[in-house]
Design a protein around this motif. Structure first.
Motif, PDB file in Angstrom:
ATOM      1  N   ALA A   1       9.672 -27.020  -7.844  1.00 38.27           N
ATOM      2  CA  ALA A   1       7.986 -26.384  -6.548  1.00 38.27           C
ATOM      3  C   ALA A   1       9.014 -26.720  -5.514  1.00 38.27           C
ATOM      4  N   THR A   2       8.760 -25.382  -4.634  1.00 37.05           N
ATOM      5  CA  THR A   2       9.654 -25.091  -3.626  1.00 37.05           C
ATOM      6  C   THR A   2       8.194 -24.772  -2.099  1.00 37.05           C
ATOM      7  N   TYR A   3       8.443 -25.282  -0.622  1.00 29.53           N
ATOM      8  CA  TYR A   3       7.600 -25.112   0.190  1.00 29.53           C
ATOM      9  C   TYR A   3       8.687 -24.297   0.873  1.00 29.53           C
ATOM     10  N   MET A   4       8.129 -23.364   1.855  1.00 31.42           N
ATOM     11  CA  MET A   4       8.725 -22.506   2.912  1.00 31.42           C
ATOM     12  C   MET A   4       7.517 -22.564   4.124  1.00 31.42           C
ATOM     13  N   TYR A   5       8.315 -22.460   5.223  1.00 27.98           N
ATOM     14  CA  TYR A   5       7.920 -22.133   6.167  1.00 27.98           C
ATOM     15  C   TYR A   5       7.982 -20.563   6.392  1.00 27.98           C
ATOM     16  N   ASN A   6       7.373 -19.768   7.468  1.00 26.52           N
ATOM     17  CA  ASN A   6       8.604 -18.483   7.837  1.00 26.52           C
ATOM     18  C   ASN A   6       7.557 -18.639   9.254  1.00 26.52           C
ATOM     19  N   GLN A   7       8.725 -18.178   9.836  1.00 23.76           N
ATOM     20  CA  GLN A   7       8.015 -17.634  11.884  1.00 23.76           C
ATOM     21  C   GLN A   7       7.589 -16.112  12.109  1.00 23.76           C
ATOM     22  N   HIS A   8       7.710 -15.302  11.283  1.00 21.55           N
ATOM     23  CA  HIS A   8       7.312 -14.532  11.081  1.00 21.55           C
ATOM     24  C   HIS A   8       6.333 -14.041   9.387  1.00 21.55           C
ATOM     25  N   LYS A   9       5.452 -12.632  10.138  1.00 19.16           N
ATOM     26  CA  LYS A   9       4.496 -12.180   8.609  1.00 19.16           C
ATOM     27  C   LYS A   9       6.292 -11.415   8.123  1.00 19.16           C
ATOM     28  N   THR A  10       5.250 -10.750   7.332  1.00 19.79           N
ATOM     29  CA  THR A  10       5.967  -9.675   6.558  1.00 19.79           C
ATOM     30  C   THR A  10       5.472  -7.926   6.584  1.00 19.79           C
ATOM     31  N   SER A  11       5.994  -7.532   6.888  1.00 14.41           N
ATOM     32  CA  SER A  11       5.415  -5.849   7.449  1.00 14.41           C
ATOM     33  C   SER A  11       6.452  -5.188   7.007  1.00 14.41           C
ATOM     34  N   LEU A  12       6.071  -3.906   5.701  1.00 13.77           N
ATOM     35  CA  LEU A  12       7.091  -2.973   5.517  1.00 13.77           C
ATOM     36  C   LEU A  12       6.939  -1.994   6.189  1.00 13.77           C
ATOM     37  N   LEU A  13       6.181  -1.450   7.203  1.00 16.89           N
ATOM     38  CA  LEU A  13       6.596  -0.689   8.402  1.00 16.89           C
ATOM     39  C   LEU A  13       6.680  -1.074  10.094  1.00 16.89           C
ATOM     40  N   SER A  14       7.474  -0.019  10.411  1.00 14.93           N
ATOM     41  CA  SER A  14       7.402  -0.302  11.631  1.00 14.93           C
ATOM     42  C   SER A  14       6.208   0.023  12.607  1.00 14.93           C
ATOM     43  N   GLU A  15       5.299   0.703  11.581  1.00 12.03           N
ATOM     44  CA  GLU A  15       4.810   1.442  13.176  1.00 12.03           C
ATOM     45  C   GLU A  15       3.700   2.018  11.871  1.00 12.03           C
ATOM     46  N   ASP A  16       2.093   3.229  12.451  1.00 15.40           N
ATOM     47  CA  ASP A  16       1.924   3.518  11.342  1.00 15.40           C
ATOM     48  C   ASP A  16       2.574   4.611  11.033  1.00 15.40           C
ATOM     49  N   ALA A  17       1.562   5.165   9.830  1.00 17.87           N
ATOM     50  CA  ALA A  17       2.707   6.418   8.468  1.00 17.87           C
ATOM     51  C   ALA A  17       2.590   7.142   8.322  1.00 17.87           C
ATOM     52  N   LYS A  18       2.310   8.492   8.644  1.00 25.11           N
ATOM     53  CA  LYS A  18       1.712   9.524   8.313  1.00 25.11           C
ATOM     54  C   LYS A  18       2.556  10.167   7.712  1.00 25.11           C
ATOM     55  N   LEU A  19       2.036  10.947   6.458  1.00 27.50           N
ATOM     56  CA  LEU A  19       1.922  11.150   5.596  1.00 27.50           C
ATOM     57  C   LEU A  19       1.779  13.015   5.206  1.00 27.50           C
ATOM     58  N   PRO A  20       2.596  13.859   4.687  1.00 23.08           N
ATOM     59  CA  PRO A  20       1.754  15.110   4.918  1.00 23.08           C
ATOM     60  C   PRO A  20       1.048  15.053   3.732  1.00 23.08           C
ATOM     61  N   THR A  21       0.154  15.690   3.653  1.00 24.11           N
ATOM     62  CA  THR A  21      -1.052  16.331   2.161  1.00 24.11           C
ATOM     63  C   THR A  21      -0.738  17.309   1.307  1.00 24.11           C
ATOM     64  N   MET A  22      -1.385  17.737   0.828  1.00 23.18           N
ATOM     65  CA  MET A  22      -0.755  18.933  -0.719  1.00 23.18           C
ATOM     66  C   MET A  22      -2.453  19.318  -0.997  1.00 23.18           C
ATOM     67  N   TYR A  23      -2.246  20.503  -1.725  1.00 26.16           N
ATOM     68  CA  TYR A  23      -3.717  20.938  -1.360  1.00 26.16           C
ATOM     69  C   TYR A  23      -2.750  22.446  -3.179  1.00 26.16           C
ATOM     70  N   PHE A  24      -4.168  22.806  -3.147  1.00 30.73           N
ATOM     71  CA  PHE A  24      -4.130  23.276  -5.121  1.00 30.73           C
ATOM     72  C   PHE A  24      -3.916  24.358  -4.699  1.00 30.73           C
ATOM     73  N   ASN A  25      -2.981  25.478  -5.055  1.00 23.46           N
ATOM     74  CA  ASN A  25      -3.040  26.825  -4.512  1.00 23.46           C
ATOM     75  C   ASN A  25      -3.519  27.228  -6.185  1.00 23.46           C
ATOM     76  N   PRO A  26      -4.523  28.288  -5.564  1.00 23.44           N
ATOM     77  CA  PRO A  26      -5.113  29.082  -7.018  1.00 23.44           C
ATOM     78  C   PRO A  26      -4.148  29.590  -7.368  1.00 23.44           C
ATOM     79  N   LEU A  27      -3.977  30.341  -6.643  1.00 24.23           N
ATOM     80  CA  LEU A  27      -2.444  31.827  -6.682  1.00 24.23           C
ATOM     81  C   LEU A  27      -1.093  31.230  -7.955  1.00 24.23           C
ATOM     82  N   THR A  28      -0.795  30.134  -7.109  1.00 26.97           N
ATOM     83  CA  THR A  28       0.738  29.314  -7.862  1.00 26.97           C
ATOM     84  C   THR A  28      -0.267  28.968  -8.623  1.00 26.97           C
ATOM     85  N   GLN A  29      -0.865  27.973  -8.882  1.00 28.01           N
ATOM     86  CA  GLN A  29      -1.384  26.984 -10.114  1.00 28.01           C
ATOM     87  C   GLN A  29      -0.489  25.113  -9.938  1.00 28.01           C
ATOM     88  N   LYS A  30      -0.170  25.215  -8.117  1.00 28.43           N
ATOM     89  CA  LYS A  30       0.801  23.598  -8.144  1.00 28.43           C
ATOM     90  C   LYS A  30      -0.134  23.527  -6.865  1.00 28.43           C
TER      91      LYS A  30
END
Length: 481
Positions: free
Chosen positions: A70-99
């Motif tokens: 068994a082991t116990y550890m206290y860390n000073q900081h939390k863990t964050s996977l992002l340094s800031e808010d992530a803005k991701l592009p969105t996709m839409y379905f094109n009926p002409l290309t069917q993609k």
């Protein structure tokens, strides 16, 4: 075990009390006391116990091992996977290309507009992942595991370790048996030395009485004018020599009794009366020994120690060979932790089972493992040569011991014949002196010869006994149950 030790101690104390009370002690009793009280043998017994525990520990390696951690550890900081808010592009379905296509901002020229800084297309609509959503509280972490490891194939390593532990214990047992023979040999030497000195003390006292009687007779003859003053002076000198001899024998006997008491584990001032002080067993000799050297080699415990050492070195060879072979083990574990990621990130203590196999295959170590194996094999071969040399020396030792025993027996027979001749010579000298045919010097010479013949007979008797004990030790038959 404790009760057995207390019983043995009680018997030893009672036996010592009986010895102090002046009871007659035989050779077997002296041997028993020496074996019970010898500290070297007790230390060897403890070493044998330790070797037995080591052997059991080596046998446990065949069984699965279960460990918990068994082991116990206290860390000073939390863990964050992002340094800031992530803005991701969105996709839409094109009926002409069917993609599905990215929803980028279209410029007047009909092409996606790009960011001047990065040169990447600018999305018209973005999905936002807040930084807070990808931040986890890992400041306080606890984890544990229960692991089971079952060796499947270790290249013969476990078997080799068990063999080494087994032969190490047997080597200690052989060493203990060899040390027992040394103790018995020492006790026997001291015992028979005391017996011989008791016989010489009686002889010296008889010689003093003999010369004193002759001194009385010569003194009476001087008064009657039959003998001269010079004859009386010669007898006086011989009487003083006889008394000095008796004093030396008394001192030697006291010292030898001290040595025997010490060998038996008693205090040096213990007075012991030996069963063979009467000399009744001194003539019990058996000069015929038929020996087979192979049987001697098998009985000799010092050679057995070397043989067990060779077996241990062979185990070292197998151990070195195992480092060149693959190793396989089955591993199973139950691990648990908080926080955990079993069902998303949460702070509850959860865990699960896992099972697998671990394989280690040696590939290339620049010949280190192989050279280690060759070194172990060379050590084994060297020890085999040592064993052969020791067997040759034992053969010579046995031959010399048998020769000495045979010579001692011949000396014993000649000493008996010389003693009978000396007794007859003394009788004739005494008769001749009474009749005036021989002088006092002739009687003194006859008395000296009588003393020397009896002393040589005692030495020959004890010599046969000591040679018998030594030959038994050399043949490996000196034992005590």
């Amino acid at each position: 075990m404790k009760h057995k030790y207390l019983a043995t101690l009680a018997v030893s104390v009672l036996f010592s009390a009986n010895v102090l009370a002046g009871e007659v002690v035989d050779l077997d009793s002296c041997r028993s006391m020496a074996l019970r009280t010898n500290k070297s043998l007790k230390a060897t017994d403890e070493a044998i116990k330790g070797a037995g525990f080591t052997r059991k520990a080596a046998a446990a390696a065949y069984l699965p091992g279960i460990d918990a951690s068994a082991t116990y550890m206290y860390n000073q900081h939390k863990t964050s996977l992002l340094s800031e808010d992530a803005k991701l592009p969105t996709m839409y379905f094109n009926p002409l290309t069917q993609k599905y296509e990215y929803d980028f901002l279209i410029g007047p020229d009909g092409l996606p507009m790009t960011d001047p800084a990065s040169g990447m297309p600018i999305p018209e609509v973005v999905a936002v992942i807040p930084k807070e959503a990808m931040s986890f509280d890992t400041r306080s972490v606890f984890a544990g595991a229960v692991t089971l490891t079952q060796p499947i194939f270790m290249g013969g390593q476990i078997k080799a370790l068990n063999e080494i532990a087994k032969y190490a214990e047997e080597a200690l047992v052989a060493g203990r048996n060899n040390a027992t023979q040394d103790v018995l040999y020492e006790v026997d030497q001291n015992y028979w030395l005391v017996v011989s000195l008791v016989a010489k003390q009686k002889l010296a006292q008889s010689f003093v009485n003999l010369v004193d009687t002759f001194h009385y007779n010569v003194n009476a003859m001087v008064e009657e004018g039959i003998a001269t003053k010079a004859d009386l002076l010669n007898v006086d000198v011989k009487l003083n020599e006889a008394r000095i001899l008796l004093n030396k024998v008394d001192n030697g006997l006291s010292l030898s009794r001290m040595a025997l008491a010490q060998a038996c584990g008693l205090s040096a001032d213990t007075e012991m009366t030996l069963a063979d002080e009467s000399g009744s067993r001194l003539a019990e000799v058996s000069p015929d020994y038929v020996t087979d050297m192979e049987d001697v080699y098998a009985r000799r415990q010092d050679l057995e120690m070397v043989r067990k050492g060779i077996s241990m070195l062979e185990g070292q060879e197998k151990l070195a060979r195992s480092s060149m072979l693959p190793k396989l083990a089955l591993v199973g574990a139950y691990t648990f932790s908080t926080p955990n990621l079993i069902n998303g990130f949460n702070r509850h203590l959860k865990g699960g089972f896992s099972i697998g196999a671990a394989v280690t295959i040696p590939i290339w170590h620049w010949g280190a493992n192989y050279n280690t194996f060759r070194a172990a094999r060379s050590a084994t071969n060297a020890q085999r040569i040592v064993l052969q040399d020791l067997e040759d020396k034992v053969t010579l030792q046995v031959r010399q011991a048998r020769f000495k025993y045979s010579e001692a027996f011949k000396t014993y027979e000649m000493a008996n014949s010389n003693m009978r001749s000396a007794e007859e010579n003394l009788r004739c000298a005494q008769e001749g002196f009474k009749e005036g045919v021989l002088t006092a010097n002739d009687v003194i010479l006859a008395q000296t010869g009588w003393l020397q013949a009896h002393s040589e007979k005692i030495d020959a008797e004890i010599g046969v006994r000591l040679c018998d004990v030594y030959l038994s030790k050399v043949l490996g038959t000196l034992s005590y149950k």
